[in-house]
Write a protein that holds these residues in place. Structure first.
Motif, PDB file in Angstrom:
ATOM      1  N   GLU A  10       7.010   5.862   7.084  1.00 30.07           N
ATOM      2  CA  GLU A  10       6.232   4.923   7.267  1.00 30.07           C
ATOM      3  C   GLU A  10       6.902   3.628   7.178  1.00 30.07           C
ATOM      4  O   GLU A  10       7.124   2.377   7.681  1.00 30.07           O
ATOM      5  CB  GLU A  10       4.751   4.879   6.836  1.00 30.07           C
ATOM      6  CG  GLU A  10       3.900   5.862   7.615  1.00 30.07           C
ATOM      7  CD  GLU A  10       2.382   5.607   7.277  1.00 30.07           C
ATOM      8  OE1 GLU A  10       1.848   4.432   7.390  1.00 30.07           O
ATOM      9  OE2 GLU A  10       1.825   6.408   6.712  1.00 30.07           O
ATOM     10  N   ILE A  11       7.551   3.509   5.686  1.00 32.52           N
ATOM     11  CA  ILE A  11       8.402   2.523   5.138  1.00 32.52           C
ATOM     12  C   ILE A  11       9.476   2.179   6.174  1.00 32.52           C
ATOM     13  O   ILE A  11       9.689   1.073   6.504  1.00 32.52           O
ATOM     14  CB  ILE A  11       8.513   2.716   3.694  1.00 32.52           C
ATOM     15  CG1 ILE A  11       7.395   2.761   2.848  1.00 32.52           C
ATOM     16  CG2 ILE A  11       9.733   1.800   3.335  1.00 32.52           C
ATOM     17  CD1 ILE A  11       7.865   3.027   1.295  1.00 32.52           C
ATOM     18  N   GLU A  12      10.182   3.251   6.524  1.00 30.06           N
ATOM     19  CA  GLU A  12      11.304   3.026   7.602  1.00 30.06           C
ATOM     20  C   GLU A  12      11.082   2.663   8.844  1.00 30.06           C
ATOM     21  O   GLU A  12      11.615   1.826   9.520  1.00 30.06           O
ATOM     22  CB  GLU A  12      12.144   4.374   7.576  1.00 30.06           C
ATOM     23  CG  GLU A  12      12.716   4.861   6.266  1.00 30.06           C
ATOM     24  CD  GLU A  12      13.874   3.748   5.901  1.00 30.06           C
ATOM     25  OE1 GLU A  12      14.477   3.205   6.779  1.00 30.06           O
ATOM     26  OE2 GLU A  12      13.892   3.460   4.642  1.00 30.06           O
ATOM     27  N   GLU A  13       9.778   3.015   9.133  1.00 32.95           N
ATOM     28  CA  GLU A  13       9.258   2.558  10.802  1.00 32.95           C
ATOM     29  C   GLU A  13       8.957   0.891  10.569  1.00 32.95           C
ATOM     30  O   GLU A  13       9.161   0.209  11.585  1.00 32.95           O
ATOM     31  CB  GLU A  13       8.164   3.375  11.197  1.00 32.95           C
ATOM     32  CG  GLU A  13       8.575   4.609  11.446  1.00 32.95           C
ATOM     33  CD  GLU A  13       7.119   5.411  11.919  1.00 32.95           C
ATOM     34  OE1 GLU A  13       6.214   5.235  11.725  1.00 32.95           O
ATOM     35  OE2 GLU A  13       7.275   6.677  12.339  1.00 32.95           O
ATOM     36  N   LEU A  14       8.479   0.485   9.479  1.00 37.23           N
ATOM     37  CA  LEU A  14       8.317  -0.927   9.015  1.00 37.23           C
ATOM     38  C   LEU A  14       9.647  -1.755   9.241  1.00 37.23           C
ATOM     39  O   LEU A  14       9.523  -3.079   9.162  1.00 37.23           O
ATOM     40  CB  LEU A  14       7.401  -1.126   7.738  1.00 37.23           C
ATOM     41  CG  LEU A  14       5.783  -0.778   7.997  1.00 37.23           C
ATOM     42  CD1 LEU A  14       5.392  -0.776   6.487  1.00 37.23           C
ATOM     43  CD2 LEU A  14       5.377  -1.590   8.799  1.00 37.23           C
TER      44      LEU A  14
ATOM     45  N   THR B 141       0.689  -1.154   0.204  1.00 37.83           N
ATOM     46  CA  THR B 141      -0.151  -0.051  -0.169  1.00 37.83           C
ATOM     47  C   THR B 141       0.880   1.401   0.242  1.00 37.83           C
ATOM     48  O   THR B 141       0.585   2.360  -0.498  1.00 37.83           O
ATOM     49  CB  THR B 141      -0.912  -0.114   1.124  1.00 37.83           C
ATOM     50  OG1 THR B 141      -1.911  -0.991   1.136  1.00 37.83           O
ATOM     51  CG2 THR B 141      -1.876   1.313   1.202  1.00 37.83           C
ATOM     52  N   LEU B 142       2.029   1.315   0.572  1.00 39.78           N
ATOM     53  CA  LEU B 142       2.798   2.481   0.815  1.00 39.78           C
ATOM     54  C   LEU B 142       3.407   2.744  -0.512  1.00 39.78           C
ATOM     55  O   LEU B 142       3.706   3.755  -0.662  1.00 39.78           O
ATOM     56  CB  LEU B 142       3.749   2.315   2.002  1.00 39.78           C
ATOM     57  CG  LEU B 142       3.178   2.206   3.513  1.00 39.78           C
ATOM     58  CD1 LEU B 142       4.102   1.909   4.673  1.00 39.78           C
ATOM     59  CD2 LEU B 142       2.545   3.763   3.840  1.00 39.78           C
ATOM     60  N   LEU B 143       3.975   1.672  -0.981  1.00 40.75           N
ATOM     61  CA  LEU B 143       4.749   1.632  -2.361  1.00 40.75           C
ATOM     62  C   LEU B 143       3.709   2.196  -3.397  1.00 40.75           C
ATOM     63  O   LEU B 143       4.494   3.010  -4.315  1.00 40.75           O
ATOM     64  CB  LEU B 143       5.200   0.230  -2.876  1.00 40.75           C
ATOM     65  CG  LEU B 143       6.630  -0.208  -2.257  1.00 40.75           C
ATOM     66  CD1 LEU B 143       6.787  -1.624  -3.014  1.00 40.75           C
ATOM     67  CD2 LEU B 143       7.540   0.921  -2.622  1.00 40.75           C
ATOM     68  N   LYS B 144       2.676   2.008  -3.448  1.00 43.81           N
ATOM     69  CA  LYS B 144       1.673   2.576  -4.538  1.00 43.81           C
ATOM     70  C   LYS B 144       1.407   4.158  -4.018  1.00 43.81           C
ATOM     71  O   LYS B 144       1.367   4.819  -5.075  1.00 43.81           O
ATOM     72  CB  LYS B 144       0.287   1.582  -4.075  1.00 43.81           C
ATOM     73  CG  LYS B 144       0.149   0.540  -4.700  1.00 43.81           C
ATOM     74  CD  LYS B 144      -1.121  -0.087  -4.618  1.00 43.81           C
ATOM     75  CE  LYS B 144      -1.193  -1.547  -5.266  1.00 43.81           C
ATOM     76  NZ  LYS B 144      -2.517  -2.395  -5.101  1.00 43.81           N
ATOM     77  N   GLN B 145       1.545   4.370  -2.767  1.00 43.64           N
ATOM     78  CA  GLN B 145       1.165   5.574  -2.550  1.00 43.64           C
ATOM     79  C   GLN B 145       2.324   6.558  -2.848  1.00 43.64           C
ATOM     80  O   GLN B 145       2.452   7.618  -3.215  1.00 43.64           O
ATOM     81  CB  GLN B 145       0.898   5.824  -0.952  1.00 43.64           C
ATOM     82  CG  GLN B 145      -0.420   5.348  -0.434  1.00 43.64           C
ATOM     83  CD  GLN B 145      -0.818   5.309   1.120  1.00 43.64           C
ATOM     84  OE1 GLN B 145       0.339   5.813   1.530  1.00 43.64           O
ATOM     85  NE2 GLN B 145      -1.847   4.809   1.535  1.00 43.64           N
ATOM     86  N   GLN B 146       3.484   6.029  -2.736  1.00 43.75           N
ATOM     87  CA  GLN B 146       4.898   6.768  -3.058  1.00 43.75           C
ATOM     88  C   GLN B 146       4.867   7.171  -4.768  1.00 43.75           C
ATOM     89  O   GLN B 146       5.436   8.180  -4.872  1.00 43.75           O
ATOM     90  CB  GLN B 146       6.052   5.723  -3.071  1.00 43.75           C
ATOM     91  CG  GLN B 146       6.891   5.594  -1.885  1.00 43.75           C
ATOM     92  CD  GLN B 146       7.957   4.976  -1.721  1.00 43.75           C
ATOM     93  OE1 GLN B 146       8.145   3.930  -2.476  1.00 43.75           O
ATOM     94  NE2 GLN B 146       9.180   5.352  -1.150  1.00 43.75           N
TER      95      GLN B 146
ATOM     96  N   ALA C 289       3.433  14.499   2.044  1.00 38.97           N
ATOM     97  CA  ALA C 289       2.851  13.270   2.081  1.00 38.97           C
ATOM     98  C   ALA C 289       3.729  12.187   1.607  1.00 38.97           C
ATOM     99  O   ALA C 289       3.427  11.062   2.158  1.00 38.97           O
ATOM    100  CB  ALA C 289       1.657  13.381   0.825  1.00 38.97           C
ATOM    101  N   LEU C 290       4.804  12.635   0.715  1.00 35.49           N
ATOM    102  CA  LEU C 290       5.956  11.390   0.315  1.00 35.49           C
ATOM    103  C   LEU C 290       6.599  11.342   1.477  1.00 35.49           C
ATOM    104  O   LEU C 290       7.005  10.100   1.793  1.00 35.49           O
ATOM    105  CB  LEU C 290       6.458  12.095  -0.770  1.00 35.49           C
ATOM    106  CG  LEU C 290       7.746  11.215  -1.260  1.00 35.49           C
ATOM    107  CD1 LEU C 290       7.143   9.684  -1.667  1.00 35.49           C
ATOM    108  CD2 LEU C 290       8.278  11.735  -2.740  1.00 35.49           C
ATOM    109  N   ALA C 291       7.242  12.322   2.272  1.00 40.76           N
ATOM    110  CA  ALA C 291       7.870  12.164   3.255  1.00 40.76           C
ATOM    111  C   ALA C 291       7.377  11.384   4.494  1.00 40.76           C
ATOM    112  O   ALA C 291       7.948  10.390   4.943  1.00 40.76           O
ATOM    113  CB  ALA C 291       8.416  13.518   3.849  1.00 40.76           C
TER     114      ALA C 291
END
Length: 273
Positions: A55-59, A36-41, A48-50
């Motif tokens: 969130e990706i890094e937090e995962l 989901t996050l990759l699609k949002q990227q 919003a991108l930041a």
């Protein structure tokens, strides 16, 4: 050589932790979140991108995602798919050298998404493997994005391409289709494409069925030789042989998502444009 960097997992899995305590349900949850996050990227900018990148890094980022891939290849989660491919190759009489230009050579196999360097070690006398992954964890695995490989350099250069537990980690349906089309281009005529997916990607998708994937692969230019899965199982395996596709055979049918089944389904799909 171009590289790509993507992937993820819980921030608690840091350092030398291998994530082996992760449950299948927890792994699937994180994988879906990451996709989901990759699609949002691709569709957001600025703050919003930041936020998406944070969130990706937090995962857990790329390294932790790679650990999840290793877990996904363990025997209790459908791993060891190379054994299925090797078995089929032996049944077909491919367990030996092949005559090429008055010489005998090993079969050239491109293993995409490799997380272990020795999956085909027992077949080294007749298989010459190049293992690649987006983020290599071993010096024998080349860090390379399959979609960024030079199509001219690799055109009809391979005897076998393995896409085992690869398409399900690609978040975009069009990129999944591009991978299959590129695999067709990179295989010699008569070459083999091995595909392995978690069974729910096909059997519980609203956009994909077994019949649909067979027809899609046929349209790309792949003739299905083998298929293995069982109701209630975890994995599905296919072996295809490259044939010459019909001109313009993709058409509109496989370029847009079409609901094939109703109900509580997942959104896995493959688009060929």
């Amino acid at each position: 050589m171009p590289k790509a960097t993507r992937r993820k997992f819980p921030v608690t899995l840091t350092g030398r932790h291998d994530g082996s305590s992760s449950t299948p349900r927890a792994s699937r949850t994180v994988i879906r979140k990451f996709h989901t996050l990759l699609k949002q990227q691709k569709s957001v900018q600025g703050d919003a991108l930041a936020n998406v990148n944070r969130e990706i890094e937090e995962l857990g980022g790329l390294e932790a995602y790679q650990r999840m891939s290793c877990i996904g290849q363990s025997s209790d989660r459908g791993g060891g798919s190379e054994k299925v491919l090797i078995g089929w190759l032996k049944q077909m009489g491919w367990a030996g050298l092949v005559a090429k230009e008055n010489e005998k050579e090993r079969h050239r196999l491109l293993e995409v998404g490799a997380v272990r360097p020795d999956n085909y070690g027992d077949c080294a006398s007749w298989i010459d493997v190049m293992a690649i992954d987006l983020h290599s964890r071993h010096p024998s695995i080349l860090e390379q994005d399959f979609l960024l490989m030079d199509p001219g350099q690799h055109r009809e250069a391979w005897d076998i391409i393995s896409l085992s537990l690869v398409l399900n980690f690609v978040p975009d349906g069009e990129d999944r289709g591009r991978m299959l089309v590129q695999a067709h281009s990179m295989l010699r005529l008569g070459g083999l494409c091995f595909l392995a997916l978690p069974l729910p990607c096909v059997n519980n998708s609203r956009y994909i069925t077994m019949e649909h994937i067979r027809e899609l692969m046929d349209a790309i230019g792949f003739h299905q030789l083998e298929e293995r899965w069982r109701p209630g199982g975890k994995m599905a395996y296919w072996l295809y042989q490259k044939k010459t596709p019909q001109e313009g055979c993709h058409g509109e049918r496989f370029s847009k998502k079409k609901v094939l089944r109703q109900g509580n389904r997942n959104n896995f799909h493959i688009l060929v444009t």
